[in-house]
Design an enzyme around this catalytic site. Structure first.
Site, PDB file in Angstrom:
ATOM      1  N   TYR A   1     -25.012  -2.015   0.222  1.00  0.00           N
ATOM      2  CA  TYR A   1     -25.338  -1.045   1.265  1.00  0.00           C
ATOM      3  C   TYR A   1     -26.460  -1.579   2.153  1.00  0.00           C
ATOM      4  O   TYR A   1     -26.349  -1.536   3.386  1.00  0.00           O
ATOM      5  CB  TYR A   1     -25.745   0.273   0.626  1.00  0.00           C
ATOM      6  CG  TYR A   1     -26.013   1.381   1.626  1.00  0.00           C
ATOM      7  CD1 TYR A   1     -24.961   2.003   2.277  1.00  0.00           C
ATOM      8  CD2 TYR A   1     -27.305   1.796   1.921  1.00  0.00           C
ATOM      9  CE1 TYR A   1     -25.185   3.023   3.191  1.00  0.00           C
ATOM     10  CE2 TYR A   1     -27.547   2.808   2.833  1.00  0.00           C
ATOM     11  CZ  TYR A   1     -26.486   3.415   3.469  1.00  0.00           C
ATOM     12  OH  TYR A   1     -26.717   4.410   4.386  1.00  0.00           O
TER      13      TYR A   1
ATOM     14  N   SER B   1     -29.377   2.602   8.935  1.00  0.00           N
ATOM     15  CA  SER B   1     -30.144   3.230   7.854  1.00  0.00           C
ATOM     16  C   SER B   1     -31.476   2.510   7.737  1.00  0.00           C
ATOM     17  O   SER B   1     -31.588   1.328   8.087  1.00  0.00           O
ATOM     18  CB  SER B   1     -29.387   3.119   6.526  1.00  0.00           C
ATOM     19  OG  SER B   1     -30.197   3.516   5.432  1.00  0.00           O
TER      20      SER B   1
END
Length: 258
Positions: free
Chosen positions: A165, A148
């Site tokens: 995350y 990501s």
């Protein structure tokens, strides 16, 4: 070899974790269109069944297995079962993921563990099993990790805090580099795709909270679409990327360029 032959995936088996919806299903569509047999794993059987029917409607040969990547004891038996029932895995797409939004000082420890268990620990164990049972014995393979842009940078302070995350995806970025170096001489390439903001179930909360800020910060002024990852995934899964390994490639409308 003709260019179109470099992208041909006929005769190859692609395992896509978290493949029943979102980015995983989009990648399955792309690889299947170029001839791969796709194997999808996800936690919910009903979503897997829907994805299988969708792919078969497109002419893609698909198999599905209900599985939770955070159930570590189930991973090696799952890979062995896929090997025995479908065949040795040629392409592994580590797409399954989890996220959690909370200010760091309030972040629950169990939520941190959940994110790490799915995004890092489960990814490692699946990769290890596929390498051991399918790729190393045959001296070939393609591993594509879905990282990501959150693993390449911090968060805009206007956005919800997602430390677990961001940390997990940063781990995936360097996991990709280290694994690529280790297996480069064995015919196995390892690369990652670092998506920006795409409308999926996982990003629903983030977009509801901060889509305006995201678009302001994105040079292309739009979110990703269901076609924006397919070409890169096909490249990294095919012989066209035979000299590429250890790369973390952003598909983000230019967010990481500014």
């Amino acid at each position: 070899m003709a260019l179109k032959e470099l992208f041909d995936l006929h005769g190859r088996i692609a395992l896509i974790t978290g493949g029943s919806r979102g980015l995983g299903l989009q990648i399955a569509e792309g690889l299947g269109e170029y001839g791969a047999t796709v194997v999808l794993t996800a936690r919910k059987q009903n979503e897997l069944d829907e994805a299988k029917a969708h792919l078969e409607g497109l002419g893609v040969r698909a198999y599905v297995y209900a599985s939770d990547v955070s159930d570590f004891a189930s991973i090696e038996p799952l890979i062995q079962k896929i090997h025995d029932e479908v065949g040795p895995i040629d392409i592994l797409v580590n797409n399954a993921g989890a996220t959690w939004g909370a200010p760091t000082v309030e972040h629950p420890a169990e939520a941190w563990a959940k994110v790490m268990n799915v995004n890092v620990n489960g990814l490692f164990l699946i990769t290890q099993a596929v390498l051991k049972h399918c790729m190393v014995p045959r001296g070939k393979g393609r591993i594509i990790n879905i990282a990501s842009v959150a693993g390449l940078q911090g968060n805009d302070p206007r956005m919800a805090a997602t430390l677990a995350y961001n940390t997990s995806k940063g781990a995936v970025v360097n996991f990709t580099r280290a694994l690529a170096a280790e297996f480069a001489a064995q015919g196995i390439t390892v690369n990652s795709i670092c998506p920006g903001y795409f409308p999926t179930k996982m990003t629903k909360g983030t977009l509801a909270y901060g889509e305006k800020q995201i678009l302001e910060h994105t040079p292309m002024k739009r979110l990703g679409t269901d076609a924006d990852l397919k070409g890169l995934a096909l490249l990294l899964a095919s012989d066209a990327s035979a000299y590429m390994t250890g790369q973390n490639i952003a598909v983000d409308g230019g967010i990481t360029s500014v």
